[in-house]
Design a protein around this motif. Structure first.
Motif, PDB file in Angstrom:
ATOM      1  N   PRO A 157      37.699  59.107-100.299  1.00  0.00           N
ATOM      2  CA  PRO A 157      37.145  58.774 -98.976  1.00  0.00           C
ATOM      3  C   PRO A 157      38.129  59.011 -97.832  1.00  0.00           C
ATOM      4  CG  PRO A 157      37.852  56.759-100.049  1.00  0.00           C
ATOM      5  CD  PRO A 157      38.165  57.891-101.002  1.00  0.00           C
ATOM      6  N   ALA A 158      37.565  59.181 -96.663  1.00  0.00           N
ATOM      7  CA  ALA A 158      38.336  59.252 -95.426  1.00  0.00           C
ATOM      8  C   ALA A 158      37.499  58.631 -94.324  1.00  0.00           C
ATOM      9  CB  ALA A 158      38.696  60.690 -95.086  1.00  0.00           C
ATOM     10  N   ARG A 159      38.149  58.214 -93.265  1.00  0.00           N
ATOM     11  CA  ARG A 159      37.462  57.632 -92.110  1.00  0.00           C
ATOM     12  C   ARG A 159      37.481  58.603 -90.945  1.00  0.00           C
ATOM     13  NH1 ARG A 159      34.790  52.470 -92.320  1.00  0.00           N
ATOM     14  NH2 ARG A 159      35.773  51.232 -93.960  1.00  0.00           N
ATOM     15  N   LEU A 160      36.405  58.574 -90.141  1.00  0.00           N
ATOM     16  CA  LEU A 160      36.312  59.392 -88.939  1.00  0.00           C
ATOM     17  C   LEU A 160      35.673  58.571 -87.833  1.00  0.00           C
ATOM     18  CD1 LEU A 160      36.460  62.156 -87.457  1.00  0.00           C
ATOM     19  CD2 LEU A 160      34.137  62.574 -88.295  1.00  0.00           C
ATOM     20  N   GLY A 161      36.308  58.491 -86.678  1.00  0.00           N
ATOM     21  CA  GLY A 161      35.727  57.779 -85.551  1.00  0.00           C
ATOM     22  C   GLY A 161      34.543  58.525 -84.969  1.00  0.00           C
ATOM     23  N   THR A 180      32.652  56.136 -93.231  1.00  0.00           N
ATOM     24  CA  THR A 180      33.416  56.693 -94.334  1.00  0.00           C
ATOM     25  C   THR A 180      32.822  58.018 -94.767  1.00  0.00           C
ATOM     26  OG1 THR A 180      34.044  54.485 -95.116  1.00  0.00           O
ATOM     27  CG2 THR A 180      34.224  56.290 -96.681  1.00  0.00           C
ATOM     28  N   LEU A 181      33.684  59.006 -94.959  1.00  0.00           N
ATOM     29  CA  LEU A 181      33.282  60.305 -95.483  1.00  0.00           C
ATOM     30  C   LEU A 181      33.703  60.368 -96.944  1.00  0.00           C
ATOM     31  CD1 LEU A 181      33.398  60.756 -92.343  1.00  0.00           C
ATOM     32  CD2 LEU A 181      34.055  63.122 -92.847  1.00  0.00           C
ATOM     33  N   PHE A 182      32.772  60.736 -97.848  1.00  0.00           N
ATOM     34  CA  PHE A 182      33.052  60.828 -99.272  1.00  0.00           C
ATOM     35  C   PHE A 182      33.027  62.281 -99.714  1.00  0.00           C
ATOM     36  CE2 PHE A 182      31.213  56.608 -98.735  1.00  0.00           C
ATOM     37  CZ  PHE A 182      32.127  55.818 -99.411  1.00  0.00           C
ATOM     38  N   GLY A 185      36.370  65.950-104.070  1.00  0.00           N
ATOM     39  CA  GLY A 185      37.716  66.458-104.254  1.00  0.00           C
ATOM     40  C   GLY A 185      38.769  65.397-104.029  1.00  0.00           C
ATOM     41  N   ASP A 186      40.007  65.734-104.401  1.00  0.00           N
ATOM     42  CA  ASP A 186      41.148  64.829-104.244  1.00  0.00           C
ATOM     43  C   ASP A 186      41.839  65.180-102.936  1.00  0.00           C
ATOM     44  OD1 ASP A 186      43.251  63.139-104.489  1.00  0.00           O
ATOM     45  OD2 ASP A 186      43.913  63.851-106.452  1.00  0.00           O
ATOM     46  N   LEU A 187      41.709  64.304-101.940  1.00  0.00           N
ATOM     47  CA  LEU A 187      42.173  64.599-100.590  1.00  0.00           C
ATOM     48  C   LEU A 187      43.674  64.413-100.439  1.00  0.00           C
ATOM     49  CD1 LEU A 187      39.434  62.788 -98.453  1.00  0.00           C
ATOM     50  CD2 LEU A 187      39.806  65.261 -98.565  1.00  0.00           C
ATOM     51  N   PHE A 233      28.963  59.278 -94.589  1.00  0.00           N
ATOM     52  CA  PHE A 233      28.712  60.703 -94.736  1.00  0.00           C
ATOM     53  C   PHE A 233      29.144  61.138 -96.133  1.00  0.00           C
ATOM     54  CE2 PHE A 233      28.855  60.332 -90.175  1.00  0.00           C
ATOM     55  CZ  PHE A 233      28.002  61.332 -89.693  1.00  0.00           C
ATOM     56  N   GLU A 234      28.409  62.055 -96.734  1.00  0.00           N
ATOM     57  CA  GLU A 234      28.787  62.649 -98.001  1.00  0.00           C
ATOM     58  C   GLU A 234      28.869  64.163 -97.839  1.00  0.00           C
ATOM     59  OE1 GLU A 234      26.244  61.510-101.164  1.00  0.00           O
ATOM     60  OE2 GLU A 234      26.839  59.392-101.107  1.00  0.00           O
TER      61      GLU A 234
END
Length: 351
Positions: A157-161, A180-182, A185-187, A233-234
């Motif tokens: 996961p990652a976050r985006l404003g 949260t964006l899912f 892959g391994d970010l 988001f995915e």
């Protein structure tokens, strides 16, 4: 966008030797920008549109700004045209233009926005805005935009404003959230959202992102989809992954008139050329292709008296390893250029 197979583009431009008048005068359709912002002249952009948000005020003392003065500039403009209603119910078009006010580096972005309520005839003064680029209008009437940098919170996961207007009636008071964006892959840390979001007819919100992955150590361009109003988001698909020669980052997606989606991979499967000639002026050009760069034959595309304001695309009847574009001379040129001139403003090749 780099292409897997290289092409040599030969540009033959017919011009005359330029003359250098003492003071350049703008032709019809152009605005003359003074060297110093404080200079006031009788041109529309200096009066109705407020020149102060194009040039820094006060202006630099020298023609070349200092390093600190370079931080105060307008770049990367974006415009949204949104249909709205006047107080009397009459339709009108509202334009929101945004631009960054600092250099293109990995820094905290600062942005400004200016609004036109008369279809772009005039813009009000610019003011600071949290928007990275001009927003889109959602199906419920609210405005929506993304911030820029991703913030990795784990392997996947990652976050985006994101910024959303509070209501359709309060369209410029922004609420910030961090969906949260899912991704499967391994970010790695890094990455950004780039391009204008799209909302599909079923309410799905699409954004384009370039994310950095551990298996390659670099970026790839992707599309993410939200089905819950931008709460999560995915990853919906990969636009372009890295190769031995190229890495793809700043991506975008467009929705065509029939509702389907288009990226550059689809354009790459077509055999066509996109040309933009002299903007706002009738112009012509001929396109040739050659297998060896010596024998060209008849043109595969001929343009005569066409007025361009953006890229226009033409199918190519045949292909080759070499492409030559010959632009025709036109009159009515700016005095500092010469009596005749020609221009290839922009070109795209797909094969």
């Amino acid at each position: 966008m780099p292409m897997a197979r290289s092409m040599l583009v030969a540009l033959s431009v017919a011009v005359t030797a330029p003359t250098w008048p003492g003071v350049a005068q703008a032709e019809a359709g152009y605005c003359r920008l003074p060297d110093h912002s404080a200079t006031s002249g009788a041109n529309p952009i200096d009066t109705a549109s407020s020149l102060g948000w194009i040039h820094p005020l006060p202006p630099p003392a020298d023609r070349d700004p200092t390093e600190s003065e370079r931080l105060d500039f307008a770049g990367f403009p974006n415009v949204s045209a949104i249909d709205v209603l006047k107080h009397d119910g009459a339709p009108r078009q509202k334009l929101i233009t945004t631009f960054t006010t600092n250099v293109d580096e990995i820094v905290t972005l600062t942005n400004a926005a200016a609004i036109s309520d008369d279809g772009g005839l005039t813009f009000g003064p610019a003011s600071r805005t949290p928007l990275r680029e001009a927003p889109i209008e959602l199906l419920d009437g609210r405005y929506f935009a993304t911030e820029y940098y991703l913030r990795r919170t784990g392997p996947h996961p990652a976050r985006l404003g994101v910024l959303t207007s509070r209501s359709p009636d309060d369209q410029e008071s922004w609420e910030r959230s961090e969906p949260t964006l899912f991704t499967p892959g391994d970010l790695l840390p890094g990455g950004a959202a780039h391009g204008v979001p799209i909302q599909l007819a079923d309410g799905t919100i699409l954004i384009t992102v370039y994310a950095r992955y551990r298996d390659t150590g670099t970026y790839q361009a992707e599309v993410y989809a939200s089905h819950d109003g931008a709460r999560t988001f995915e990853r919906r698909g990969v636009i372009a992954g890295p190769s031995e020669r190229f890495v793809y980052n700043e991506a975008a997606v467009e929705q065509t008139m029939d509702g389907s989606l288009l990226d550059l991979a689809a354009m790459h499967r077509l055999t066509r050329i996109g040309l933009s000639l002299r903007p706002g002026h009738a112009a012509g050009a001929r396109v040739y292709v050659s297998a060896d760069g010596r024998s060209w034959g008849e043109p595969v595309v001929t343009i005569t008296g066409r007025t361009d304001y953006a890229l226009r695309y033409s199918e190519l009847a045949r292909t080759g390893r070499h492409v030559k574009i010959v632009t025709d001379p036109t009159s009515g040129c700016e005095p500092e250029i010469g009596r005749t001139c020609s221009m290839l403003n922009e070109v795209e090749l797909y094969s």
